[in-house]
Design an enzyme around this catalytic site. Structure first.
Site, mmCIF file in Angstrom:
data_model
loop_
_atom_site.group_PDB
_atom_site.id
_atom_site.type_symbol
_atom_site.label_atom_id
_atom_site.label_comp_id
_atom_site.label_asym_id
_atom_site.label_seq_id
_atom_site.Cartn_x
_atom_site.Cartn_y
_atom_site.Cartn_z
ATOM 1 N N HIS A 61 -29.448 30.102 3.116
ATOM 2 C CA HIS A 61 -30.403 31.166 3.434
ATOM 3 C C HIS A 61 -31.771 30.571 3.782
ATOM 4 C CE1 HIS A 61 -32.233 35.263 2.723
ATOM 5 N NE2 HIS A 61 -33.295 34.491 2.549
ATOM 6 N N GLU A 62 -32.256 29.669 2.940
ATOM 7 C CA GLU A 62 -33.576 29.072 3.174
ATOM 8 C C GLU A 62 -33.576 28.155 4.390
ATOM 9 O OE1 GLU A 62 -36.181 30.122 1.729
ATOM 10 O OE2 GLU A 62 -35.027 31.409 0.380
ATOM 11 N N HIS A 65 -34.410 30.048 7.467
ATOM 12 C CA HIS A 65 -35.852 30.154 7.703
ATOM 13 C C HIS A 65 -36.414 28.834 8.228
ATOM 14 C CE1 HIS A 65 -36.072 34.046 5.851
ATOM 15 N NE2 HIS A 65 -35.748 33.609 4.645
ATOM 16 N N ASP A 157 -38.150 39.019 2.701
ATOM 17 C CA ASP A 157 -38.058 38.743 4.134
ATOM 18 C C ASP A 157 -38.269 40.012 4.950
ATOM 19 O OD1 ASP A 157 -37.476 36.088 3.554
ATOM 20 O OD2 ASP A 157 -35.321 36.455 3.473
#
Length: 389
Positions: A61-62, A65, A157
């Site tokens: 997930h990170e 980004h 987010d």
């Protein structure tokens, strides 16, 4: 604690991740052991496997980004995994609403894809097997993370996405951040009320209550920080080091502290008198208070070598000051961060964040022209916040 790099991005583990790992291993391990009829050790091993898979999902997930940010030329300082998930630290803000929107939605998109893959695996695997149980938990975790993170409120987010939309409509990033921050506070309150309601109807156990309540508290704190930073950023154009930095008064190394403090008091009075005279000559009734004078220590050649710490100097009893040299309460200039007098507010804030401290040497070329005290900067950026000077 840095544990390595992923695609060149430093990866850190917060100590709180150990608490999360222990909770999952023991709580989920017992549940999985009972459901799959495993020994206690077998159940704990399944729990440990779930911890690894879950951390991998959060990391993915990170990375969504981080890699999207790098694609648009935004540097990434690192990814940190912690108790409630993780976060990606970037070296600057997105340059446009479009980039902000894409970077913010990249993480939930990765979680949604992982969730969909895990759902498909759950449906394909035989029921009541270790693989099926892990796939189901991964599916549930990633889908929940994706859905929760797109809720429209900072620091989630979805809050960043909301900020990007408002930024595009208003052309005011700071106002957009404040609005998204207040939306985050509404979400925090709603989360707390939902937690209380679920506990009241026995959907949440007493054991799960602290963790879910912590989520609501973290949302409230993160939203408040977003609002605060937006208000600070709005005042950054007011930062002018030429007037904000404390003017310096130099004394030779070895000067008794009492004498140095007397000279500083006289110099401060002189600066104030000069400012009042200039104001009166200009016919302006508004008088701006001059900052205190900073005490500079010079060597035998007159070169500045240290800056006196005013807090340390004030802590010395008055009876000892005539017998104590200024060097005893001074810090070497070499140990203090330096700022050019022409540095703008945004760069000043970046320097303060990168090199936290109480004093910063302000220079013009090779000359030391002032000392910036963090309390003075904080008072300018947050005038209504109580500060320790």
């Amino acid at each position: 604690m840095q544990v390595g790099r992923v695609f060149g991005v430093p990866l850190y583990l917060n100590a709180s991740i150990l608490l999360l790992a222990l909770l999952i291993i023991f709580l989920y391990g017992e549940l999985a052991g009972q459901r799959l009829q495993l020994s206690p050790l077998g159940g704990y091993l399944v729990g440990a496997g779930f911890v690894v898979a879950l951390l991998g999902s959060v990391l993915a997930h990170e990375l969504g980004h981080a890699l999207t940010a790098r694609h648009f030329g935004i540097g990434v300082r690192g990814i940190t995994l912690e108790l409630l998930g993780g976060y990606t630290e970037m070296d600057r803000d997105a340059p446009s609403p479009r980039v902000d929107l894409l970077v913010s939605l990249a993480g939930p998109a990765v979680s949604a894809v992982l969730g969909a893959v895990a759902v498909a695996a759950t449906l394909a695997l035989p029921d009541r097997t270790v693989a099926d149980q892990l796939a189901f938990q991964l599916a549930a975790s990633n889908v929940i993370v994706a859905l929760f993170n797109i809720l429209p409120g900072l620091p989630l987010d979805g809050g960043r996405a909301l900020r990007a939309v408002i930024w595009a409509l208003t052309r005011d990033r700071h106002r957009a951040t404040e609005v998204a921050g207040w939306a985050g506070r509404v979400l925090a309150v709603a989360t707390a009320l939902l937690v209380a309601a679920l506990y009241a109807i026995d959907v949440l156990s007493l054991l799960a209550l602290p963790l879910t309540a912590l989520v609501a508290l973290t949302l409230w704190h993160g939203a408040g920080q977003s609002i605060r930073m937006a208000r600070i950023a709005r005042r950054l154009p007011l930062v002018d080091l030429a007037s904000l930095a404390r003017p310096v008064h130099a004394v030779p190394s070895g000067t008794p502290l009492a004498e140095a403090m007397r000279q500083v008091a006289d110099a401060a009075a002189g600066h104030q008198a000069a400012d009042t005279t200039a104001t009166n000559q200009a016919g302006d009734a508004t008088t701006r208070a001059q900052p205190p004078v900073a005490l500079l220590v010079t060597d035998s050649a007159g070169r500045p070598v240290a800056v006196v710490d005013p807090a340390a100097a004030a802590a010395v009893p008055a009876a000892r000051r005539p017998w104590l040299g200024v060097d005893a309460v001074a810090r070497s200039i070499a140990d203090l961060p330096k700022l050019s007098v022409a540095t703008d507010g945004e760069r000043v804030l970046e320097t303060v964040q990168a090199h936290p401290g109480a004093q910063y040497v302000v220079t013009a070329g090779e000359d030391v022209v002032g000392v910036l005290h963090i309390a003075d900067l904080a008072q300018l950026l947050e005038p209504h916040r109580k500060m320790n000077t």
